[in-house]
Scaffold this motif. Structure first.
Motif, PDB file in Angstrom:
ATOM      1  N   UNK A 153       0.845  -1.200   0.000  1.00 41.45           N
ATOM      2  CA  UNK A 153       0.000   0.000   0.000  1.00 41.45           C
ATOM      3  C   UNK A 153       0.879   1.247   0.000  1.00 41.45           C
ATOM      4  N   UNK A 154       0.282   2.378  -0.364  1.00 42.83           N
ATOM      5  CA  UNK A 154       1.032   3.622  -0.199  1.00 42.83           C
ATOM      6  C   UNK A 154       0.561   4.272   1.102  1.00 42.83           C
ATOM      7  N   UNK A 155       1.430   5.043   1.743  1.00 40.76           N
ATOM      8  CA  UNK A 155       1.080   5.779   2.961  1.00 40.76           C
ATOM      9  C   UNK A 155       0.579   4.866   4.074  1.00 40.76           C
ATOM     10  N   UNK A 156       1.315   3.777   4.317  1.00 44.10           N
ATOM     11  CA  UNK A 156       0.892   2.814   5.342  1.00 44.10           C
ATOM     12  C   UNK A 156       1.381   3.232   6.730  1.00 44.10           C
ATOM     13  N   UNK A 157       0.625   2.804   7.731  1.00 45.76           N
ATOM     14  CA  UNK A 157       0.911   3.257   9.098  1.00 45.76           C
ATOM     15  C   UNK A 157       0.472   2.208  10.122  1.00 45.76           C
ATOM     16  N   UNK A 158       1.314   1.984  11.124  1.00 38.76           N
ATOM     17  CA  UNK A 158       0.968   1.107  12.258  1.00 38.76           C
ATOM     18  C   UNK A 158       0.922   1.965  13.517  1.00 38.76           C
ATOM     19  N   UNK A 159      -0.095   1.754  14.340  1.00 37.81           N
ATOM     20  CA  UNK A 159      -0.125   2.394  15.664  1.00 37.81           C
ATOM     21  C   UNK A 159      -0.261   1.293  16.713  1.00 37.81           C
ATOM     22  N   UNK A 160       0.701   1.227  17.607  1.00 38.64           N
ATOM     23  CA  UNK A 160       0.662   0.249  18.695  1.00 38.64           C
ATOM     24  C   UNK A 160       0.238   0.921  19.994  1.00 38.64           C
ATOM     25  N   UNK A 161      -0.510   0.174  20.811  1.00 33.38           N
ATOM     26  CA  UNK A 161      -0.954   0.738  22.095  1.00 33.38           C
ATOM     27  C   UNK A 161      -0.079   0.169  23.197  1.00 33.38           C
ATOM     28  N   UNK A 162       0.769   1.020  23.757  1.00 32.75           N
ATOM     29  CA  UNK A 162       1.550   0.627  24.945  1.00 32.75           C
ATOM     30  C   UNK A 162       0.764   1.094  26.171  1.00 32.75           C
ATOM     31  N   UNK A 163       1.368   1.871  27.031  1.00 32.00           N
ATOM     32  CA  UNK A 163       0.678   2.333  28.244  1.00 32.00           C
ATOM     33  C   UNK A 163       1.556   3.361  28.945  1.00 32.00           C
ATOM     34  N   UNK A 164       0.930   4.223  29.740  1.00 30.13           N
ATOM     35  CA  UNK A 164       1.716   5.093  30.623  1.00 30.13           C
ATOM     36  C   UNK A 164       2.603   4.242  31.536  1.00 30.13           C
ATOM     37  N   UNK A 165       2.207   2.991  31.760  1.00 32.42           N
ATOM     38  CA  UNK A 165       3.031   2.077  32.587  1.00 32.42           C
ATOM     39  C   UNK A 165       4.359   1.753  31.917  1.00 32.42           C
TER      40      UNK A 165
ATOM     41  N   UNK B 248       6.709  -0.441  23.260  1.00 28.45           N
ATOM     42  CA  UNK B 248       7.284   0.854  22.868  1.00 28.45           C
ATOM     43  C   UNK B 248       8.589   0.651  22.087  1.00 28.45           C
ATOM     44  N   UNK B 249       9.466  -0.223  22.572  1.00 27.46           N
ATOM     45  CA  UNK B 249      10.738  -0.453  21.871  1.00 27.46           C
ATOM     46  C   UNK B 249      10.511  -1.156  20.537  1.00 27.46           C
ATOM     47  N   UNK B 250       9.589  -2.106  20.514  1.00 23.59           N
ATOM     48  CA  UNK B 250       9.258  -2.791  19.253  1.00 23.59           C
ATOM     49  C   UNK B 250       8.796  -1.769  18.214  1.00 23.59           C
TER      50      UNK B 250
ATOM     51  N   UNK C 278      10.824   2.073   7.574  1.00 27.39           N
ATOM     52  CA  UNK C 278      10.874   3.381   6.891  1.00 27.39           C
ATOM     53  C   UNK C 278      11.563   3.208   5.539  1.00 27.39           C
ATOM     54  N   UNK C 279      11.221   3.986   4.546  1.00 23.71           N
ATOM     55  CA  UNK C 279      10.264   5.089   4.587  1.00 23.71           C
ATOM     56  C   UNK C 279       8.844   4.677   4.196  1.00 23.71           C
ATOM     57  N   UNK C 280       8.619   3.372   3.973  1.00 22.76           N
ATOM     58  CA  UNK C 280       7.319   2.956   3.423  1.00 22.76           C
ATOM     59  C   UNK C 280       6.203   2.935   4.460  1.00 22.76           C
ATOM     60  N   UNK C 281       6.549   2.506   5.667  1.00 20.10           N
ATOM     61  CA  UNK C 281       5.511   2.301   6.691  1.00 20.10           C
ATOM     62  C   UNK C 281       5.898   3.092   7.936  1.00 20.10           C
ATOM     63  N   UNK C 282       5.025   3.997   8.371  1.00 20.24           N
ATOM     64  CA  UNK C 282       5.269   4.728   9.628  1.00 20.24           C
ATOM     65  C   UNK C 282       4.775   3.874  10.796  1.00 20.24           C
ATOM     66  N   UNK C 283       5.524   3.891  11.895  1.00 20.11           N
ATOM     67  CA  UNK C 283       5.129   3.104  13.078  1.00 20.11           C
ATOM     68  C   UNK C 283       5.230   3.999  14.304  1.00 20.11           C
ATOM     69  N   UNK C 284       4.154   4.138  15.029  1.00 20.03           N
ATOM     70  CA  UNK C 284       4.138   4.977  16.223  1.00 20.03           C
ATOM     71  C   UNK C 284       3.450   4.250  17.365  1.00 20.03           C
ATOM     72  N   UNK C 285       3.573   4.836  18.536  1.00 18.07           N
ATOM     73  CA  UNK C 285       3.116   4.163  19.749  1.00 18.07           C
ATOM     74  C   UNK C 285       2.375   5.170  20.638  1.00 18.07           C
TER      75      UNK C 285
END
Ligand code: NAI
Length: 248
Positions: A130-142, A161-163, A172-179
């Motif tokens: 895909x173009x402009x692909x993105x992953x968002x992972x849910x960690x925690x304030x913990x 968070x480290x993963x 990168x640069x194809x898939x953005x990954x944030x937490x």
């Protein structure tokens, strides 16, 4: 409200409840087709059917490698591809280390950390297509500021968070990954904390600068932002959405 995810195809794990369900709803409101994945197949199916743009659903345990691959391939087929993934499936178990069984430790790491790894691994070939692909992972304030009694949960979320950062570098640069690191959110996961006064001390809300519980919709808003092209220059970031718990 704009259509920030118009035409996007988003997979959400843990979509039968809480934050995952709120993400699925908001993503569909923003124009996405959503595949709702959960071990609670009935809940996922009900949610998918109720979305403003009817979604797809799959029953899957995120700790089962073959099941995960099957579910991601089926989701990609149903949606016509995948360009967004939200890893929200998770469990919590708290208690002193001396009372934490090895089974509990392994289960928490397996669902929260290994599950995020397995679902991401199965999604990557589809995201690469895909173009402009993105992953968002849910960690925690913990993950950012653990409290006593959270050894397994905090370790699993620190791992998430480290993963996320490792994958951001690798993909990168194809898939953005944030937490995202949520604070105390009013979902079924925390039902046990909503005690009557006679059942014990309340949750110490003075740890939170905003002095209140967060709503799943407030987490969904930050996740949809990171999925969308509004966040096109953001990758490898950790965003605390925690009412100010981790800055003071
Ligand atoms: P929730 O308990 O309302 O929803 C979790 C969903 O994950 C459920 O639908 C459950 O069936 C699913 N799930 C659990 N294990 C699974 C497995 N092995 N395979 C597939 N699905 C599975 O919880 P909530 O609050 O929505 O949590 C979502 C994520 O946010 C979790 O990763 C949690 O650790 C994280 N989080 C939640 C916070 C809160 O205060 N509620 C705070 C910080 C992080």
């Amino acid at each position: 409200m704009g259509m920030r995810l118009e035409g996007r195809r988003i997979v959400v794990t843990g979509a039968a409840s809480g934050i995952g369900a709120a993400v699925a709803r908001l993503a569909a409101l923003e124009g996405a087709r959503v595949a709702c994945l959960d071990r609670d197949g009935q809940g996922a199916a009900a949610l998918a059917a109720s979305l403003p743009i009817p979604g797809h659903s799959e029953q899957v345990d995120v700790t089962d490698p073959e099941g995960v691959k099957r579910a991601l391939d089926a989701a990609a087929k149903a949606l016509g591809g995948i360009d967004g993934l939200v890893n929200s499936a998770g469990i919590v178990a708290l208690g002193p280390i001396t009372e934490m069984s090895i089974d509990t430790w392994r289960k928490v790491i397996d669902v929260n950390l290994t599950g995020t790894f397995l679902v991401s691994q199965a999604a990557v070939p589809h995201l690469h297509a895909a173009s402009e692909a993105s992953i968002v992972n849910i960690a925690s304030a913990q993950a950012l500021m653990p409290i006593a009694g959270s050894s397994a949960y905090a370790a699993s979320k620190g791992g998430v968070q480290s993963l996320s950062k490792a994958l951001a570098a690798e993909l990168a640069p194809d898939i953005r990954v944030n937490c995202i690191c949520p604070g105390l959110i009013d979902t079924p996961m925390n039902a046990g904390l909503k005690k009557a006064p006679e059942d014990g001390p309340p949750v110490p809300l003075d740890r939170y600068a905003l002095r209140r519980w967060g709503k799943p919709e407030e987490i969904a808003a930050s996740i949809v932002y990171l999925l969308s092209n509004d966040a096109s220059y953001i990758t490898g970031a950790t965003l605390a959405v925690d009412g100010g718990r981790t800055f003071h």
